[in-house]
Design an enzyme around this catalytic site. Structure first.
Site, short mmCIF file in Angstrom:
data_model
loop_
_atom_site.label_atom_id
_atom_site.label_comp_id
_atom_site.label_asym_id
_atom_site.label_seq_id
_atom_site.Cartn_x
_atom_site.Cartn_y
_atom_site.Cartn_z
N ARG A 88 0.83 -1.21 0.00
CA ARG A 88 0.00 0.00 0.00
C ARG A 88 0.85 1.25 0.00
O ARG A 88 0.31 2.35 0.04
CB ARG A 88 -0.85 0.00 1.27
CG ARG A 88 -2.35 -0.20 1.06
CD ARG A 88 -2.99 -0.13 2.43
NE ARG A 88 -4.41 0.02 2.40
CZ ARG A 88 -5.27 -1.01 2.45
NH1 ARG A 88 -4.85 -2.23 2.43
NH2 ARG A 88 -6.56 -0.75 2.50
N ARG A 166 -9.28 7.25 4.54
CA ARG A 166 -8.63 6.14 3.82
C ARG A 166 -8.49 6.45 2.33
O ARG A 166 -7.49 6.11 1.71
CB ARG A 166 -9.44 4.85 4.02
CG ARG A 166 -8.98 4.09 5.25
CD ARG A 166 -10.13 3.38 5.90
NE ARG A 166 -10.66 2.29 5.12
CZ ARG A 166 -11.88 1.79 5.28
NH1 ARG A 166 -12.67 2.29 6.19
NH2 ARG A 166 -12.29 0.79 4.56
#
Ligand code: ADP
Ligand code: ADP
Length: 209
Positions: A88, A166
């Site tokens: 990520r 997020r």
């Protein structure tokens, strides 16, 4: 097959992974699932991760990288794996590359599931999962049967606020791994808008499986 599923929160990575692992017969390695299990069990790692996850922040690289390297060294990953939610960040992508190279292995494909930001919040706030089977539902887009609806749970970080955080992190931290894999020639872009079945067909076409 060694592959990665990448995409914004709520893109459908978990939904597609569940369908594809049966077909490909490889383990599904979801860092989100692993971290949630660690939080639930109250392990040291879980205690470190909990506050970051609740706010919609990324868990620090060193914590996640150590956890994944340990997992992919296990025997069941010998013939392949599906990484979901990892890497990520650029440092995570680089650390994975080094670990695989040291083991004499390479990635076959990175599938990017593309969903516009405008569709993300509604997917996230309607997400529910079945603690008994792990099956992911959506109250509107993939509604559960009446006999399971009462036992479904909602993730603590599936609020509007944490979702916005997020999504912001996805663009600042995760999107930079896309050109990294594109340069290696293994990136496959898949349109994530449409029914889950349609998206599965697109992923299969992209992977030629
Ligand atoms: P989503 O389904 O919304 O994409 P995940 O279940 O993959 O989310 O991850 C939930 C949370 O777990 C993330 O918001 C983050 O806090 C943490 N997390 C999962 N994977 C990673 C990772 N590779 N690096 C850092 N944090 C992670
Ligand atoms: P991710 O793992 O990328 O965070 P999920 O697979 O958990 O995403 O999906 C997020 C939510 O969106 C779930 O409630 C799921 O049922 C729903 N969903 C998944 N794929 C689709 C799709 N193609 N169209 C509409 N909703 C979807």
């Amino acid at each position: 097959m060694r592959m990665i599923l990448v995409g914004p929160p709520g893109a459908g990575k978990g939904t597609q992974a569940a369908r594809l692992i049966t077909l490909l017969d490889i383990p599904h390695i979801s860092t989100g699932d692993m971290l949630r299990a660690a939080v639930k069990e109250g392990t040291e790692l879980g205690k470190q991760a909990d506050a970051f996850m609740k706010r919609g922040d990324l868990v620090p690289d060193d914590v996640v990288i150590g956890m994944v390297i340990e997992r992919i060294s296990m025997e069941d990953c010998g013939s392949g794996m599906m990484l979901d939610g990892f890497p990520r960040t650029r440092p995570q992508a680089e650390a994975l590359g080094v670990a695989l190279e040291q083991a004499g292995l390479a990635l076959d494909s990175v599938v990017l599931i593309e969903v516009p930001d405008g569709s993300i919040v509604s997917r996230i706030v309607g997400r529910r999962s079945d603690p008994k089977t792990g099956r992911i539902y959506h109250l509107e887009f993939d509604p559960p049967a009446e006999d399971v609806v009462d036992r479904l749970v909602q993730r603590k970080d599936d609020t509007r606020e944490a979702c916005v955080a997020r999504l912001r992190k996805y663009h600042s931290e995760t999107a930079p791994i896309i050109p990294f894999y594109d340069a290696l020639g293994i990136l496959r872009r898949v349109d994530g808008v449409g029914s889950p079945d349609e998206v599965t067909e697109r992923v299969r076409a992209a992977l030629k499986v």
